[in-house]
Design a protein around this motif. Structure first.
Motif, PDB file in Angstrom:
ATOM      1  N   TRP A 256       2.429  -1.141  18.179  1.00 53.19           N
ATOM      2  CA  TRP A 256       1.581  -0.459  17.636  1.00 53.19           C
ATOM      3  C   TRP A 256       2.030   0.169  16.234  1.00 53.19           C
ATOM      4  O   TRP A 256       2.984   0.597  16.493  1.00 53.19           O
ATOM      5  N   VAL A 257       1.971  -0.559  15.159  1.00 49.30           N
ATOM      6  CA  VAL A 257       2.748  -0.109  14.025  1.00 49.30           C
ATOM      7  C   VAL A 257       1.776   0.376  12.588  1.00 49.30           C
ATOM      8  O   VAL A 257       0.524  -0.301  12.400  1.00 49.30           O
ATOM      9  N   GLU A 258       1.765   1.864  12.031  1.00 46.48           N
ATOM     10  CA  GLU A 258       1.565   2.503  11.165  1.00 46.48           C
ATOM     11  C   GLU A 258       2.274   3.009   9.920  1.00 46.48           C
ATOM     12  O   GLU A 258       2.771   3.528  10.059  1.00 46.48           O
ATOM     13  N   GLY A 259       1.356   2.763   8.776  1.00 47.82           N
ATOM     14  CA  GLY A 259       2.098   3.152   8.065  1.00 47.82           C
ATOM     15  C   GLY A 259       2.200   5.082   7.603  1.00 47.82           C
ATOM     16  O   GLY A 259       0.689   5.546   8.115  1.00 47.82           O
ATOM     17  N   HIS A 260       2.841   5.833   7.343  1.00 48.64           N
ATOM     18  CA  HIS A 260       3.052   7.311   7.730  1.00 48.64           C
ATOM     19  C   HIS A 260       1.397   7.787   6.416  1.00 48.64           C
ATOM     20  O   HIS A 260       1.077   8.971   6.291  1.00 48.64           O
ATOM     21  N   LEU A 292       6.217   4.269   9.533  1.00 52.42           N
ATOM     22  CA  LEU A 292       6.981   3.285   8.475  1.00 52.42           C
ATOM     23  C   LEU A 292       6.898   4.008   7.569  1.00 52.42           C
ATOM     24  O   LEU A 292       5.659   5.005   6.796  1.00 52.42           O
ATOM     25  N   SER A 293       8.050   5.019   6.889  1.00 52.62           N
ATOM     26  CA  SER A 293       7.307   5.797   5.649  1.00 52.62           C
ATOM     27  C   SER A 293       7.254   5.068   4.473  1.00 52.62           C
ATOM     28  O   SER A 293       7.476   3.917   4.064  1.00 52.62           O
ATOM     29  N   ASP A 294       7.367   6.636   3.507  1.00 52.69           N
ATOM     30  CA  ASP A 294       6.748   5.332   2.681  1.00 52.69           C
ATOM     31  C   ASP A 294       5.359   3.900   2.842  1.00 52.69           C
ATOM     32  O   ASP A 294       5.824   3.500   1.763  1.00 52.69           O
ATOM     33  N   ALA A 295       4.735   3.992   3.118  1.00 50.81           N
ATOM     34  CA  ALA A 295       3.666   2.968   3.030  1.00 50.81           C
ATOM     35  C   ALA A 295       2.313   3.538   3.553  1.00 50.81           C
ATOM     36  O   ALA A 295       2.525   4.501   4.944  1.00 50.81           O
ATOM     37  N   GLY A 296       1.272   2.688   3.327  1.00 50.01           N
ATOM     38  CA  GLY A 296       0.379   2.383   3.031  1.00 50.01           C
ATOM     39  C   GLY A 296      -0.362   1.801   4.254  1.00 50.01           C
ATOM     40  O   GLY A 296       0.254   1.008   5.203  1.00 50.01           O
ATOM     41  N   HIS A 297      -1.691   1.543   4.480  1.00 54.49           N
ATOM     42  CA  HIS A 297      -2.522  -0.039   5.141  1.00 54.49           C
ATOM     43  C   HIS A 297      -2.174  -0.946   5.110  1.00 54.49           C
ATOM     44  O   HIS A 297      -1.571  -2.231   5.907  1.00 54.49           O
ATOM     45  N   LEU A 299       1.290  -1.986   4.859  1.00 55.14           N
ATOM     46  CA  LEU A 299       2.435  -2.204   5.407  1.00 55.14           C
ATOM     47  C   LEU A 299       3.913  -3.528   5.575  1.00 55.14           C
ATOM     48  O   LEU A 299       4.278  -3.212   5.040  1.00 55.14           O
ATOM     49  N   HIS A 300       2.828  -4.312   5.401  1.00 60.16           N
ATOM     50  CA  HIS A 300       3.833  -5.195   4.899  1.00 60.16           C
ATOM     51  C   HIS A 300       3.843  -5.762   3.653  1.00 60.16           C
ATOM     52  O   HIS A 300       5.050  -6.827   3.605  1.00 60.16           O
ATOM     53  N   HIS A 301       3.298  -5.373   2.476  1.00 58.84           N
ATOM     54  CA  HIS A 301       3.456  -5.000   1.172  1.00 58.84           C
ATOM     55  C   HIS A 301       4.588  -4.579   0.828  1.00 58.84           C
ATOM     56  O   HIS A 301       5.524  -3.918   0.514  1.00 58.84           O
ATOM     57  N   ASP A 302       4.758  -3.147   1.669  1.00 53.54           N
ATOM     58  CA  ASP A 302       5.314  -1.823   1.423  1.00 53.54           C
ATOM     59  C   ASP A 302       6.450  -1.531   1.447  1.00 53.54           C
ATOM     60  O   ASP A 302       7.532  -1.292   1.009  1.00 53.54           O
ATOM     61  N   GLN A 303       6.348  -1.930   3.021  1.00 55.20           N
ATOM     62  CA  GLN A 303       7.688  -1.767   3.797  1.00 55.20           C
ATOM     63  C   GLN A 303       8.626  -3.273   4.331  1.00 55.20           C
ATOM     64  O   GLN A 303       8.343  -3.223   5.662  1.00 55.20           O
ATOM     65  N   PRO A 304       8.104  -3.939   3.781  1.00 51.98           N
ATOM     66  CA  PRO A 304       9.085  -5.502   4.168  1.00 51.98           C
ATOM     67  C   PRO A 304       9.948  -5.313   5.069  1.00 51.98           C
ATOM     68  O   PRO A 304      10.020  -5.995   6.469  1.00 51.98           O
ATOM     69  N   ASP A 305      10.917  -5.001   4.755  1.00 49.52           N
ATOM     70  CA  ASP A 305      11.955  -5.026   5.604  1.00 49.52           C
ATOM     71  C   ASP A 305      12.633  -4.185   7.073  1.00 49.52           C
ATOM     72  O   ASP A 305      12.940  -4.093   7.622  1.00 49.52           O
ATOM     73  N   ALA A 306      11.219  -2.618   6.686  1.00 52.59           N
ATOM     74  CA  ALA A 306      11.301  -1.661   8.040  1.00 52.59           C
ATOM     75  C   ALA A 306      10.645  -2.649   8.436  1.00 52.59           C
ATOM     76  O   ALA A 306      10.896  -2.606  10.195  1.00 52.59           O
ATOM     77  N   LEU A 307       9.596  -2.660   8.547  1.00 52.75           N
ATOM     78  CA  LEU A 307       8.723  -3.691   8.720  1.00 52.75           C
ATOM     79  C   LEU A 307       9.537  -4.789   9.746  1.00 52.75           C
ATOM     80  O   LEU A 307       9.766  -5.206  11.904  1.00 52.75           O
TER      81      LEU A 307
END
Length: 316
Positions: A256-260, A292-297, A299-307
């Protein structure tokens, strides 16, 4: 800059891995697929199967490009445009029914991985679909990934009459999606919806999220690649107990992955408290959580590297 100096075009994202576009008939409708072929060492094995990615509402398969580029391993990946989105055929009916998505997914897996379980990922609406599917077809899934597919608030039988009234009234008027004058306007819309989406990624997504249309007077506009019928009220009630019964049958290890910065209350308010969702998620037998920090819904756009790092760590 003089008045006659042309404005510079915004930078456009350059993909690391190029997807191959193809079409496949599933249950009578033509569905659009994107395939990212793996390298020479990427043959399917039971420990390393095909990764299937499924997008959310009002999105397209190409939306996963950024996180795929960020993955270190060039494993084979398939992403599909759901019916009525992207380049896939529309459903042809007045409404889109959740069981049809399950049927389309079942047919897709029969076509792309008939003899072997897959690793299955879904975002938002796609996350809701893969959770249900993994509960009813547990043997088809090796690893399951849910990117913010929260499910929906429970509905009561008493809500059925008014919901049906709303649906019947909406049938009398054809829904419309806003057109755009240019691709730049489409990109601006994407950036407005998600301010974290960089200008180069928005410019790359715009022609994959929309298509040009010619009007009777010869002028042109850009239209979002989504059937406007998706905007109609769904006359079918969402039953919490039914969703929980499916989630409880999931046997695949699940991520389960969600943006903070995602706020469920902004969408659902008091109709769907976080505690309700946690009760559902607790039913999953083998669960790993990642935030994932600094990410919203998106998240695959907001933080692709961390994801990407989270996905590869989980998939092994």
């Amino acid at each position: 800059m003089t008045p006659d100096t042309p404005l510079a075009s915004p930078p456009v994202y350059s993909p690391r891995r190029i997807a191959r576009s193809e079409f496949i008939f599933l249950r009578g409708l033509q569905h659009h697929l994107l395939r990212w072929d793996g390298d020479a060492a990427s043959a399917f094995t039971p420990e390393r199967p095909l990764l299937v990615m499924l997008h959310g509402w009002m999105d397209v398969a190409a939306s996963f490009q950024f996180v795929i580029d960020a993955m270190q391993e060039n494993r084979p990946i398939v992403a599909m445009d759901w019916r009525g989105f992207g380049l896939s055929d529309a459903g042809g009916a007045d409404s889109y029914w959740f069981p049809d998505y399950l049927g389309d997914l079942d047919a897709l897996l029969d076509a792309v991985s008939p003899d072997q379980p897959v690793d299955l990922l879904g975002h938002s609406m796609g996350g809701n679909i893969v959770m249900t599917y993994a509960g009813v077809r547990p043997k088809r899934i090796r690893r399951l990934i849910n990117l913010e597919g929260f499910g929906l608030p429970d509905t009561q039988a008493s809500a059925a009459p008014e919901r049906l009234v709303t649906w019947l009234d909406e049938l009398k008027q054809a829904p419309q999606l806003k057109p755009y004058a240019s691709l730049n306007d489409v990109a601006a819309r994407l950036s407005k919806t998600n301010p974290r989406l960089s200008a180069d990624k928005a410019a790359w997504l715009a022609p994959r999220w929309s298509a040009q249309a010619t009007l009777p007077d010869g002028s042109q506009e850009w239209r979002i690649l989504a059937d406007p019928a998706h905007k109609k009220t769904n006359p079918a009630l969402y039953r919490r107990e039914e969703a929980m019964a499916c989630w409880a049958r999931i046997t695949a290890p699940t991520l389960w992955v969600e943006g903070h910065d995602t706020d469920m209350m902004r969408w659902f308010g008091k109709r769907y408290p976080r505690s309700d969702f946690e009760e559902r998620l607790a039913l999953v037998q083998s669960l790993r959580r990642v935030g994932l920090s600094d990410a919203g819904h998106m998240l695959h756009h907001d933080q692709p590297d961390a994801l990407a790092r989270a996905l590869e760590d989980f998939l092994g």
